[in-house]
Scaffold this motif. Structure first.
Motif, PDB file in Angstrom:
ATOM      1  N   VAL A 257       0.856  -1.079  -0.082  1.00 25.08           N
ATOM      2  CA  VAL A 257      -0.054  -0.063  -0.052  1.00 25.08           C
ATOM      3  C   VAL A 257       0.810   1.077   0.119  1.00 25.08           C
ATOM      4  O   VAL A 257       1.840   1.345   1.122  1.00 25.08           O
ATOM      5  CB  VAL A 257      -0.837   0.082   1.228  1.00 25.08           C
ATOM      6  N   TYR A 258       0.861   2.155  -0.972  1.00 23.98           N
ATOM      7  CA  TYR A 258       1.570   3.428  -1.218  1.00 23.98           C
ATOM      8  C   TYR A 258       0.795   4.429  -1.077  1.00 23.98           C
ATOM      9  O   TYR A 258      -0.177   4.643  -1.319  1.00 23.98           O
ATOM     10  CB  TYR A 258       2.247   3.342  -2.500  1.00 23.98           C
ATOM     11  N   GLU A 259       1.170   5.361  -0.244  1.00 18.61           N
ATOM     12  CA  GLU A 259       0.497   6.548  -0.028  1.00 18.61           C
ATOM     13  C   GLU A 259       1.689   7.793  -0.031  1.00 18.61           C
ATOM     14  O   GLU A 259       2.707   7.694   0.358  1.00 18.61           O
ATOM     15  CB  GLU A 259      -0.023   6.533   1.329  1.00 18.61           C
ATOM     16  N   SER A 260       1.316   8.777  -0.676  1.00 20.70           N
ATOM     17  CA  SER A 260       2.004  10.381  -0.485  1.00 20.70           C
ATOM     18  C   SER A 260       1.045  11.448  -0.550  1.00 20.70           C
ATOM     19  O   SER A 260      -0.033  11.284  -1.032  1.00 20.70           O
ATOM     20  CB  SER A 260       3.082  10.340  -1.694  1.00 20.70           C
ATOM     21  N   VAL A 261       1.485  12.366   0.256  1.00 19.09           N
ATOM     22  CA  VAL A 261       0.734  13.500   0.466  1.00 19.09           C
ATOM     23  C   VAL A 261       1.380  14.932  -0.037  1.00 19.09           C
ATOM     24  O   VAL A 261       2.581  14.858   0.065  1.00 19.09           O
ATOM     25  CB  VAL A 261       0.274  13.851   2.005  1.00 19.09           C
ATOM     26  N   GLY A 262       0.465  15.524  -0.730  1.00 16.20           N
ATOM     27  CA  GLY A 262       1.102  16.659  -1.335  1.00 16.20           C
ATOM     28  C   GLY A 262       0.412  17.588  -2.052  1.00 16.20           C
ATOM     29  O   GLY A 262      -0.939  16.831  -2.530  1.00 16.20           O
ATOM     30  N   PRO A 263       0.171  18.973  -2.346  1.00 15.64           N
ATOM     31  CA  PRO A 263      -0.873  19.607  -3.131  1.00 15.64           C
ATOM     32  C   PRO A 263      -0.652  19.251  -4.396  1.00 15.64           C
ATOM     33  O   PRO A 263       0.288  18.437  -4.995  1.00 15.64           O
ATOM     34  CB  PRO A 263      -0.371  21.236  -3.060  1.00 15.64           C
ATOM     35  N   LEU A 264      -1.547  19.716  -5.280  1.00 16.52           N
ATOM     36  CA  LEU A 264      -1.813  19.246  -6.695  1.00 16.52           C
ATOM     37  C   LEU A 264      -0.898  20.125  -7.605  1.00 16.52           C
ATOM     38  O   LEU A 264      -0.391  19.710  -8.523  1.00 16.52           O
ATOM     39  CB  LEU A 264      -3.128  19.727  -7.488  1.00 16.52           C
ATOM     40  N   ILE A 265      -0.462  21.247  -6.930  1.00 13.60           N
ATOM     41  CA  ILE A 265       0.577  22.230  -7.662  1.00 13.60           C
ATOM     42  C   ILE A 265       1.459  22.586  -6.588  1.00 13.60           C
ATOM     43  O   ILE A 265       1.217  23.127  -5.651  1.00 13.60           O
ATOM     44  CB  ILE A 265      -0.255  23.302  -8.468  1.00 13.60           C
ATOM     45  N   SER A 266       3.026  22.361  -6.952  1.00 14.06           N
ATOM     46  CA  SER A 266       4.000  23.025  -6.009  1.00 14.06           C
ATOM     47  C   SER A 266       5.046  23.839  -6.914  1.00 14.06           C
ATOM     48  O   SER A 266       5.018  23.552  -8.043  1.00 14.06           O
ATOM     49  CB  SER A 266       4.824  21.835  -5.380  1.00 14.06           C
ATOM     50  N   ARG A 267       5.774  24.422  -6.237  1.00  8.31           N
ATOM     51  CA  ARG A 267       6.515  25.397  -6.713  1.00  8.31           C
ATOM     52  C   ARG A 267       8.052  25.198  -6.068  1.00  8.31           C
ATOM     53  O   ARG A 267       7.900  24.847  -4.880  1.00  8.31           O
ATOM     54  CB  ARG A 267       6.253  27.020  -6.501  1.00  8.31           C
ATOM     55  N   ASP A 268       8.984  25.448  -6.850  1.00  2.33           N
ATOM     56  CA  ASP A 268      10.570  25.265  -6.251  1.00  2.33           C
ATOM     57  C   ASP A 268      10.786  26.687  -5.493  1.00  2.33           C
ATOM     58  O   ASP A 268      10.078  27.636  -5.434  1.00  2.33           O
ATOM     59  CB  ASP A 268      11.359  24.883  -7.482  1.00  2.33           C
ATOM     60  N   HIS A 269      11.959  26.636  -5.027  1.00  4.53           N
ATOM     61  CA  HIS A 269      12.610  27.894  -4.184  1.00  4.53           C
ATOM     62  C   HIS A 269      12.638  29.071  -5.159  1.00  4.53           C
ATOM     63  O   HIS A 269      12.549  30.173  -4.466  1.00  4.53           O
ATOM     64  CB  HIS A 269      13.967  27.312  -3.546  1.00  4.53           C
ATOM     65  N   ARG A 270      12.421  28.912  -6.365  1.00  2.00           N
ATOM     66  CA  ARG A 270      12.619  30.009  -7.097  1.00  2.00           C
ATOM     67  C   ARG A 270      11.218  30.644  -7.537  1.00  2.00           C
ATOM     68  O   ARG A 270      11.079  31.860  -8.407  1.00  2.00           O
ATOM     69  CB  ARG A 270      13.472  29.803  -8.411  1.00  2.00           C
TER      70      ARG A 270
END
Ligand SMILES: [Fe+2]
Length: 377
Positions: A257-270
């Motif tokens: 069972v694999y799970e990961s959490v994050g927003p649909l859109i992310s930005r880098d440090h720039r």
């Protein structure tokens, strides 16, 4: 050379320097010492822990070297070092850095792009051009690759280390006449990104065509950066909520069972859009206040719509020997429907990490001529 003698000014207030008007902290400079007792020129690592340096370190004296290409510094602890002014100017962004990875450029259906021939990639200039196109567009297409089964492993290893997943080192996307298994289907695939439930999500995907006897089944690509920009232009609150709400992605299969959490859109440090997570069958948003979810669902619906909009999409057929390399963090990909009864269609796929092509680009940018990544021994 962009830093002249008059632009090197000790800063009594901070104990540091001003280089072409830019304030430089004494510890920042000290950590760039390349004297052999402090820096290993073979492995390019420091020979000390930076916390060993005095917290109140200052610059005692500054002098320009006789060739005007170097800076002689004495620090308050008595340590003396000579710095390469060109190297400092490059790191400070005052001169071009050939190692800088080309910046992403958003695109839509009007994108004109070059297809590369596998046979030309022994030429370092051609390989560098391919990598530049990849970094700007987040994909590139190569033709004329050898099509032996599993040859994709060797093709992908030219750019980086294989990232094995729960589908193995290599996976097959295979359609046969009279399919015996639902896996061999010919239905259209809506725009998505792969494996958002893995931690970390696989970075770069390859798809390699070994055989294709069917019409249709065009591969589709959409730039997630362009879609995100369009959503933000239309409604900044939509973009904001898509970048904010942590969504859980989940996959249950024989391997676990694999799970990961994050927003649909992310930005880098720039501030560049750097990670699109979009897989509409395996995402689970938290049970937030319904008014918040109202906004989230509107925004996600718009993201789905635009990511399947022909105005943003390019389509191309796979023919034997075609190799697609795409950034799974930036692009949506999909497939148009086709008639699987007409014949065989066999693609193989695999993943590598983002850093492989970056390492290869940096090597080529400083004049190294190997067009394959060497392995450490
Ligand atoms: Fe996919």
């Amino acid at each position: 050379m962009t830093i002249s003698a008059t632009e090197i000014v000790p800063d009594a207030e901070t104990g540091g320097l001003r280089l072409a008007g830019k304030p430089i902290h004494p510890l920042w400079l000290r950590e760039r010492v390349t004297e052999p007792e402090s820096y290993d020129h073979h492995n390019h690592q420091r020979l000390y822990e930076h916390s060993e340096l005095k917290e109140d370190l200052a610059i005692k004296t500054v002098a320009l070297g006789s060739n005007s290409q170097s800076l002689k510094i004495e620090f308050s602890d008595g340590y003396k070092a000579v710095f390469d002014l060109n190297a400092l100017a490059k790191e400070l962004g005052m001169t071009d850095n050939p190692e800088s990875i080309p910046l992403p450029k958003s695109w839509d259906s009007g994108l004109k792009f070059k297809r590369f021939s596998w046979n030309d990639l022994e030429d370092p200039a051609e390989m560098k051009a391919l990598l530049k196109a990849y970094f700007e567009n987040a994909f590139c297409i190569m033709d004329d690759t050898p099509i032996d089964r599993d040859s994709l492993k060797a093709h992908a290893k030219r750019f980086g280390f294989l990232r094995e997943t729960n589908f193995g080192e290599i996976f097959n996307v295979e359609t046969k006449p009279n399919p015996s298994d639902l896996a061999y289907t010919d239905v259209a695939l809506a725009s998505h990104t792969d494996n958002p439930y893995r931690e970390p999500v696989p970075g770069i995907q390859y798809l390699h065509c070994l055989r294709n006897e069917v019409a249709g089944g065009l591969s589709t690509l959409v730039d997630g950066m362009a879609v995100a920009e369009a959503i933000g232009d239309e409604n900044p609150d939509w973009l904001d909520i898509l970048e904010t709400i942590p969504v859980r992605f989940r996959y249950e299969g024989p391997s676990g069972v694999y799970e990961s959490v994050g927003p649909l859109i992310s930005r880098d440090h720039r501030g560049y859009i750097s990670h699109i997570r979009f897989s509409s069958r395996v995402d689970f948003v938290p049970a937030l206040d319904p008014s918040v979810l109202d906004l989230f669902y509107s925004a996600r619906r718009r993201m789905h719509k635009l990511s399947n909009d022909l105005a943003f999409q390019i389509q191309f057929p796979f023919k034997p020997g075609t190799l697609l390399m795409m950034n799974n963090y930036r692009l949506f990909h999909g497939r148009t429907a086709f008639d699987g009864a007409l014949g065989y269609r066999h693609l193989q796929g695999c993943y590598i990490d983002h850093d492989g092509p970056q390492a290869l680009y940096r090597a080529l940018a400083v004049g190294r001529t190997e067009t394959y990544l060497p392995r450490e021994t």
